[in-house]
Each structure stands twice: as structure tokens, then as C-alpha cells.
Enzyme design. Structure first.
Site, PDB file in Angstrom:
ATOM      1  N   HIS A 186       0.853  -1.193   0.000  1.00 45.79           N
ATOM      2  CA  HIS A 186       0.000   0.000   0.000  1.00 45.79           C
ATOM      3  C   HIS A 186       0.889   1.243   0.000  1.00 45.79           C
ATOM      4  O   HIS A 186       2.126   1.116   0.036  1.00 45.79           O
ATOM      5  CB  HIS A 186      -1.003  -0.032   1.153  1.00 45.79           C
ATOM      6  CG  HIS A 186      -0.410  -0.117   2.532  1.00 45.79           C
ATOM      7  ND1 HIS A 186       0.375   0.870   3.077  1.00 45.79           N
ATOM      8  CD2 HIS A 186      -0.493  -1.094   3.478  1.00 45.79           C
ATOM      9  CE1 HIS A 186       0.732   0.525   4.302  1.00 45.79           C
ATOM     10  NE2 HIS A 186       0.230  -0.675   4.568  1.00 45.79           N
ATOM     11  N   HIS A 197       3.873   1.665   2.533  1.00 48.96           N
ATOM     12  CA  HIS A 197       5.152   1.050   2.140  1.00 48.96           C
ATOM     13  C   HIS A 197       5.815   1.888   1.044  1.00 48.96           C
ATOM     14  O   HIS A 197       7.033   2.052   1.009  1.00 48.96           O
ATOM     15  CB  HIS A 197       4.954  -0.373   1.600  1.00 48.96           C
ATOM     16  CG  HIS A 197       4.194  -1.276   2.513  1.00 48.96           C
ATOM     17  ND1 HIS A 197       2.973  -1.804   2.182  1.00 48.96           N
ATOM     18  CD2 HIS A 197       4.470  -1.718   3.756  1.00 48.96           C
ATOM     19  CE1 HIS A 197       2.537  -2.554   3.185  1.00 48.96           C
ATOM     20  NE2 HIS A 197       3.425  -2.510   4.158  1.00 48.96           N
ATOM     21  N   CYS A 221       2.218 -10.891  19.686  1.00 49.22           N
ATOM     22  CA  CYS A 221       1.311 -10.343  18.662  1.00 49.22           C
ATOM     23  C   CYS A 221       1.793 -10.829  17.309  1.00 49.22           C
ATOM     24  O   CYS A 221       2.894 -10.486  16.873  1.00 49.22           O
ATOM     25  CB  CYS A 221       1.285  -8.819  18.690  1.00 49.22           C
ATOM     26  SG  CYS A 221       0.379  -8.156  17.272  1.00 49.22           S
ATOM     27  N   CYS A 272       2.525  -8.085  14.640  1.00 47.49           N
ATOM     28  CA  CYS A 272       3.854  -7.456  14.777  1.00 47.49           C
ATOM     29  C   CYS A 272       4.964  -8.488  14.706  1.00 47.49           C
ATOM     30  O   CYS A 272       6.123  -8.122  14.570  1.00 47.49           O
ATOM     31  CB  CYS A 272       4.010  -6.757  16.122  1.00 47.49           C
ATOM     32  SG  CYS A 272       2.845  -5.453  16.475  1.00 47.49           S
ATOM     33  N   CYS A 330      -3.125  -4.831  21.037  1.00 45.71           N
ATOM     34  CA  CYS A 330      -1.965  -4.232  20.374  1.00 45.71           C
ATOM     35  C   CYS A 330      -2.439  -2.966  19.675  1.00 45.71           C
ATOM     36  O   CYS A 330      -3.451  -2.971  18.970  1.00 45.71           O
ATOM     37  CB  CYS A 330      -1.382  -5.218  19.349  1.00 45.71           C
ATOM     38  SG  CYS A 330      -0.356  -4.418  18.123  1.00 45.71           S
ATOM     39  N   HIS A 366      -2.414  -3.258  15.702  1.00 45.04           N
ATOM     40  CA  HIS A 366      -3.255  -4.255  15.025  1.00 45.04           C
ATOM     41  C   HIS A 366      -4.645  -4.388  15.617  1.00 45.04           C
ATOM     42  O   HIS A 366      -5.505  -5.049  15.050  1.00 45.04           O
ATOM     43  CB  HIS A 366      -2.533  -5.608  14.996  1.00 45.04           C
ATOM     44  CG  HIS A 366      -1.282  -5.555  14.170  1.00 45.04           C
ATOM     45  ND1 HIS A 366      -0.053  -5.285  14.711  1.00 45.04           N
ATOM     46  CD2 HIS A 366      -1.111  -5.683  12.842  1.00 45.04           C
ATOM     47  CE1 HIS A 366       0.844  -5.262  13.736  1.00 45.04           C
ATOM     48  NE2 HIS A 366       0.234  -5.493  12.598  1.00 45.04           N
ATOM     49  N   LYS A 385      -4.139   4.716  11.402  1.00 49.55           N
ATOM     50  CA  LYS A 385      -2.994   4.290  10.610  1.00 49.55           C
ATOM     51  C   LYS A 385      -3.487   3.460   9.429  1.00 49.55           C
ATOM     52  O   LYS A 385      -4.305   2.554   9.601  1.00 49.55           O
ATOM     53  CB  LYS A 385      -2.052   3.436  11.454  1.00 49.55           C
ATOM     54  CG  LYS A 385      -0.834   2.972  10.668  1.00 49.55           C
ATOM     55  CD  LYS A 385       0.025   1.993  11.440  1.00 49.55           C
ATOM     56  CE  LYS A 385       1.154   1.480  10.561  1.00 49.55           C
ATOM     57  NZ  LYS A 385       1.729   0.235  11.018  1.00 49.55           N
ATOM     58  N   LYS A 419      -2.806  -2.864   6.284  1.00 53.18           N
ATOM     59  CA  LYS A 419      -3.577  -3.961   5.697  1.00 53.18           C
ATOM     60  C   LYS A 419      -4.464  -4.616   6.747  1.00 53.18           C
ATOM     61  O   LYS A 419      -5.562  -5.059   6.447  1.00 53.18           O
ATOM     62  CB  LYS A 419      -2.655  -4.971   5.012  1.00 53.18           C
ATOM     63  CG  LYS A 419      -1.420  -5.327   5.788  1.00 53.18           C
ATOM     64  CD  LYS A 419      -0.266  -5.695   4.878  1.00 53.18           C
ATOM     65  CE  LYS A 419       1.025  -5.729   5.697  1.00 53.18           C
ATOM     66  NZ  LYS A 419       2.223  -5.733   4.905  1.00 53.18           N
TER      67      LYS A 419
HETATM   68  N1  MSP Z   1       8.880  -7.040   8.061  1.00 56.17           N
HETATM   69  C1  MSP Z   1       8.969  -6.014   9.031  1.00 56.17           C
HETATM   70  C2  MSP Z   1      10.242  -5.207   8.868  1.00 56.17           C
HETATM   71  C3  MSP Z   1      11.517  -5.979   8.933  1.00 56.17           C
HETATM   72  S1  MSP Z   1      12.901  -4.975   8.638  1.00 56.17           S
HETATM   73  C4  MSP Z   1      14.202  -5.888   9.104  1.00 56.17           C
HETATM   74  C5  MSP Z   1       7.769  -5.080   8.892  1.00 56.17           C
HETATM   75  N2  MSP Z   1       7.119  -5.104   7.719  1.00 56.17           N
HETATM   76  S2  MSP Z   1       5.851  -4.191   7.347  1.00 56.17           S
HETATM   77  O1  MSP Z   1       5.382  -4.682   6.081  1.00 56.17           O
HETATM   78  O2  MSP Z   1       4.910  -4.162   8.409  1.00 56.17           O
HETATM   79  O3  MSP Z   1       6.444  -2.772   7.109  1.00 56.17           O
HETATM   80  C6  MSP Z   1       6.495  -1.777   8.101  1.00 56.17           C
HETATM   81  C7  MSP Z   1       7.007  -0.504   7.463  1.00 56.17           C
HETATM   82  O4  MSP Z   1       6.188  -0.157   6.327  1.00 56.17           O
HETATM   83  C8  MSP Z   1       6.941   0.736   8.329  1.00 56.17           C
HETATM   84  O5  MSP Z   1       8.036   0.848   9.221  1.00 56.17           O
HETATM   85  C9  MSP Z   1       6.955   1.812   7.278  1.00 56.17           C
HETATM   86  O6  MSP Z   1       8.228   1.930   6.725  1.00 56.17           O
HETATM   87  C10 MSP Z   1       6.017   1.235   6.243  1.00 56.17           C
HETATM   88  N3  MSP Z   1       4.624   1.542   6.544  1.00 56.17           N
HETATM   89  C11 MSP Z   1       3.622   0.651   6.763  1.00 56.17           C
HETATM   90  N4  MSP Z   1       2.456   1.323   6.985  1.00 56.17           N
HETATM   91  C12 MSP Z   1       2.678   2.646   6.930  1.00 56.17           C
HETATM   92  C13 MSP Z   1       1.880   3.793   7.090  1.00 56.17           C
HETATM   93  N5  MSP Z   1       0.588   3.729   7.309  1.00 56.17           N
HETATM   94  N6  MSP Z   1       2.491   4.992   7.012  1.00 56.17           N
HETATM   95  C14 MSP Z   1       3.846   5.121   6.791  1.00 56.17           C
HETATM   96  N7  MSP Z   1       4.622   4.047   6.643  1.00 56.17           N
HETATM   97  C15 MSP Z   1       4.068   2.799   6.668  1.00 56.17           C
HETATM   98  O7  MSP Z   1       7.474  -4.359   9.829  1.00 56.17           O
END
Ligand code: MSP
Length: 492
Positions: free
Chosen positions: A19, A22, A127, A130, A144, A147, A296, A299
Site C-alpha cells: 500500500h 510502504h 502479537c 507485529c 496491540c 493491530h 494508521k 492492511k
Molecule cells: N517485516 C517487518 C520489517 C523488517 S525490517 C528488518 C515489517 N514489515 S511491514 O510490512 O509491516 O512494514 C512496516 C514498514 O512499512 C513501516 O516501518 C513503514 O516503513 C512502512 N509503513 C507501513 N504502513 C505505513 C503507514 N501507514 N504509514 C507510513 N509508513 C508505513 O514491519
């Protein structure tokens, strides 16, 4: 020797398609990587996908797929989204790659042999969203925060990482700025976490999660997904898991992430580096969340905007710009298509698009397209601020400066009225156009990391090869190109 610059994003879970949250982190990293290359640094930009663990195992099961087939599909969706957004990493790492899994096993074996990992048991709350253990302090009403689900109680035999051993060394590194956490507010949060809770040993293996890298000395266990994931930052550079062997480009200059995963990046990750006798990263750079109606975007909450929706509506460059300018870096902010539409029209169609169009038309109509570059009329030639913005990773500053010059140029044009001067004072007309055309050239240069295609189009329109500094004696040969930012279709 050339300066080196290494930038990473988190590797994203492949439990669902990407999304724009990311995309935000990944575009920001791509912008910094492109800016770094522009100033001549040897640059490595790593992103990728985090493909093991309980969460992914469960979702693959739910949709009736083998985990491997499932992760292949979703990883491909991430790669496609980044291609659409003109994001060009030097490597897209997947934690299911054999080179990565082998290196992770070697590294953990070494940590086990050195006594940093020991057999114990873990009892507590977990969780799955997370993939993290939680304490009561982390929960609100038992849920959490990210989530909105209740963590599961867990008790099992586990190999534990001696995280507690590194508590004071890491607190020192963070407080002293040896391991910088930016912005300060986030650093302070981490420092108070260390002071209040300290670091406790953490479970590094799971007995009942099959979808993971086997613990090499006890294959009844798989490696905890975060221990596996963190090492991507090293294996992405070709590291083979040997402690003390520093891969080319390490330590990272910038490790970008949002605040949801800062704590693990400021505890487990640097502790693993210390255990592996490797230097700490030079900066953890933390941004806020994209929100939708105050929540926030994620997904698990289901309120997402997909990157391809933005690219379809605005084009890749504008989508990149809209993501980067949507919120002040570091802060949370609400986003939405209506806001993106307004910004597209104000900043891009009516802002830069219109300025370029007006200046090009005036030069074509009144000087047959040829106009000499004049250093004396180049008001923006001193742009060392660009290099400092890159050094401090304050990319918003680059956008601000560029858009200030756009606004200033609109005002200048309306005051000077070059369309009238063209008839009454051709010398003055030429001078005014020399100021404007050199400003547009600078704007295109500064905006390259954000909107690479647009900048190339502007350079082509001005007959330039896109150098940072134009030579005395250079003549622009201006030729109208296609409209940079066409009007938007009807509101969605
Ligand atoms: N897989 C772990 C990270 C491992 S790194 C060694 C993870 N993945 S995640 O798919 O949940 O990605 C989290 C990251 O995605 C956040 O830290 C951020 O960079 C980005 N984001 C996810 N949702 C977001 C928002 N709503 N807003 C801004 N960034 C977002 O955690």
C-alpha cells in the site's frame, strides 16, 4: 576516494499486497539514493521482502496455498509496484533466497557458539501481526495498538538471545549519538524505554512455526523471523554470515523506517551487530504514519490505498511527489485522493507545469527558441544547501526550496510582464527570460530525485544535457514538449 552511501528500507511482510504506506518509505529511500548519485557518491539502495514467520504461514494456509507459492506471488506484487513508481533499488532482497538463509544460519550458529544464544524457555504475550513479544505496557485495553487485536499467550522452549548483555552499551551508543536516531523525539522515546524497562533476553527461535529458517544446531526449531529479517541489511550486500567480516558499504548511512518498528531496530538489531562484531549503522531515520481518517493505514485495518491507483491517476512522477509532500517528514498525517488531487493541481499542473509552459512559449515566440545562459542572471547558482539536505536526509527541504523558487518566479514574471517587454524593450525581455530559464533549469536539477522523468523532459525542452552547472557561453535551445502535468480527470 569516492564517498559511499548505503540506504535501506525495512523489508516488507508479504502477507498482503503493498500500500502507499510502504511506498512512502521506499520512494523516500529512492529519492535519497538518486540524490546521492547526483552528487557523485557511490550508492547502494536495498529494499526487499520479509517472507518467513507465523503470520505468513497462517495467511498462506487460509488462502489454500503453499507458503512458497504465496510469497512468490506477493513479492512479485511489491516488485511491480516499485517498478510502476520508478523505484530502482540496487538489490531487491527476499529472505527466502538461499544465499540469505545460509548466511543467517551461519551467523546464528556463530552467536550460539559464542554463548550469545542459549537454550531457555519463553513465556509471555505474542502479537502475530507485529511478530513481536509484548508486555502489558505495550497494550491498550489488552489490545496491540497497531493491530487492534489481543496478543496470544505463549509458552515454549526457545533459544534465547542475550539481549540484556548489551543494554548499557547500546543505551550509551544511543545517548552519545554514536547510534543516531532521528528525529530527536524518537531518540528520546527510545532512551526512556531503555531507562524504564531495560533490555531483557529475547526468544530467537520457534518450535511450532514451520515456515522459517531451521535453527542449524536443532532443526526442531526455526529462527525467529525478526532475527532472520534484520540480517537482510548485511546479506543484501553479499555478507555470508561470518562475524567480524564487514561487507562493502556497511555500515549503512541511513536506515529508513516508520516508528512502528523503531524499537526493535534500536534494540535487537544493534545488539545483533555487537554480537557479530560489526559496526552500528550511522543513522536510524524515522518517519510518521500515513493515516486515513485518523487511523494508521494498514492492511490489517483494511483502509489502504494501493500504489497503482496513484500511478494510474497521476503518473509515476506526480505520485512520487504527492507521497513525498503529503505530510511533514517525521509526523503522522491524513492522506486521501481529494488532498492528492488538490496538491497535484496547485503544485504540479498550475505550479511547475504552468511556469515551464509560459517561459518556453515566450522564448519560442520572441527569440526563436535560442537564449544564452548568463551567469550574472543565474540567481540560484549557489545551491550547496542541496548537499547539506542530502547529508542531513532532510529531503523535504529540497522540495521546499524548489517550490519557493517556482513561486518566486511566478511573482517575478507577473511583475516584469515579459510579454509586454518583448514589444517595448527586447534587452530587458532577454534578461528577464535569462533569469527564468536558468531558474527552471535548477528546479529541474533539484527535482530529479523526486520526479526523474519530468526533469528529463524539462532538460530536453531546454536543450540541455542536465548538468548541475551550465557553462558560460551555453545557449538554451528551447522547444516546447508535451504538457508536463495534464489536467486531472473528473474527481473519483
Ligand atoms: N517485516 C517487518 C520489517 C523488517 S525490517 C528488518 C515489517 N514489515 S511491514 O510490512 O509491516 O512494514 C512496516 C514498514 O512499512 C513501516 O516501518 C513503514 O516503513 C512502512 N509503513 C507501513 N504502513 C505505513 C503507514 N501507514 N504509514 C507510513 N509508513 C508505513 O514491519
Amino acid at each position: 576516494m569516492k564517498n559511499k552511501f548505503y540506504i535501506t528500507t525495512p523489508i516488507y511482510y508479504v502477507n498482503a499486497k503493498p500500500h502507499v504506506g510502504h511506498a512512502y518509505t521506499t520512494v523516500a529511500a529512492d529519492v535519497l539514493a538518486r540524490a546521492s548519485r547526483l552528487v557523485g557518491q557511490e550508492t547502494f539502495f536495498l529494499t526487499g521482502t520479509d517472507e518467513h514467520g507465523a503470520k505468513i504461514e497462517e495467511i498462506a494456509g487460509k488462502v489454500g496455498k503453499e507458503p512458497r507459492a504465496f510469497v512468490d506471488e506477493v513479492a512479485a506484487q511489491f516488485q511491480e509496484a516499485w517498478r510502476l513508481l520508478s523505484i530502482v533499488p540496487d538489490k531487491f532482497i527476499r529472505t527466502t533466497e538461499p544465499e540469505h538463509t545460509k548466511a543467517v544460519q551461519r551467523a546464528l550458529q556463530a552467536m550460539y557458539d559464542a554463548g550469545d544464544i542459549y537454550k531457555g524457555s519463553y513465556e509471555g504475550l505474542y502479537c502475530k501481526g507485529c511478530e513481536q513479544f509484548k508486555t502489558e505496557n505495550d497494550l491498550v485495553d489488552g489490545l496491540c495498538l497497531d493491530h487492534k487485536t489481543a496478543p496470544e499467550a505463549m509458552r515454549e522452549e526457545s533459544y534465547m538471545f542475550k539481549l540484556s548483555k548489551y543494554s548499557s552499551e547500546l543505551l550509551n551508543a544511543i545517548e552519545s549519538g554514536q547510534l543516531p536516531i532521528v528525529p530527536d523525539e524518537r531518540k528520546n522515546e527510545i532512551v526512556s524505554f531503555y531507562k524504564k524497562e531495560g533490555l531483557k533476553d529475547v526468544s530467537f527461535s520457534r518450535k511450532n512455526v514451520a515456515w522459517g529458517i531451521p535453527v542449524p544446531w536443532d532443526t526442531e526449531h526455526t529462527i525467529y523471523v525478526w532475527a532472520d529479517a534484520f540480517l537482510n541489511y548485511l546479506t543484501g550486500l553479499g555478507w555470508d554470515g561470518t562475524p567480524g567480516v564487514v561487507p562493502d558499504f556497511w555500515p549503512a548511512d541511513v536506515q529508513l523506517m516508520s516508528k512502528d518498528i523503531l524499537r526493535v531496530h534500536a534494540t535487537i538489531w544493534p545488539a545483533m551487530l555487537l554480537a557479530l562484531k560489526l559496526p552500528l549503522p550511522k543513522k536510524l531515520l524515522v518517519h510518521g504514519f500515513f493515516l486515513i481518517d485518523g487511523q494508521k493505514m494498514s492492511k490489517s485495518l483494511g483502509n489502504i490505498i494501493a500504489p497503482e491507483e496513484l500511478v494510474q491517476r497521476y503518473g509515476a512522477d506526480a505520485a512520487r511527489y504527492l507521497l513525498m509532500s503529503a505530510t511533514p517528514f517525521g509526523n503522522d498525517g491524513d492522506i486521501g485522493i481529494k488532498k492528492f488531487d488538490e496538491k497535484y493541481t496547485a503544485d504540479l499542473a498550475n505550479g511547475i507545469g504552468n511556469l515551464v509552459q509560459r517561459v518556453v512559449t515566450l522564448i519560442e515566440n520572441n527569440c526563436g527558441g535560442a537564449i544564452a545562459y548568463d551567469v550574472a542572471s543565474d540567481t540560484e547558482n549557489d545551491d550547496a544547501w542541496f548537499d547539506s539536505a542530502l547529508k542531513d536526509s532532510t529531503i523535504a527541504h529540497i522540495l521546499e526550496r524548489a517550490f519557493d523558487v517556482i513561486k518566486k518566479s511566478d511573482v517575478f514574471m507577473n511583475e516584469q510582464k515579459p510579454w509586454a517587454l518583448a514589444k517595448t524593450d527586447t534587452e530587458k525581455f532577454k534578461q528577464v527570460m535569462q533569469v527564468l530559464v536558468s531558474r527552471i533549469h535548477h528546479i529541474a536539477w533539484w527535482l530529479q530525485p523526486f520526479m526523474p522523468e519530468t526533469s528529463q523532459k524539462i532538460f530536453a525542452t531546454l536543450g540541455s544535457a542536465g548538468e548541475r552547472r551550465l557553462a558560460d557561453g551555453f545557449t538554451f535551445s528551447v522547444k516546447k514538449g508535451p504538457v508536463l502535468f495534464p489536467r486531472l480527470p473528473e474527481a473519483l
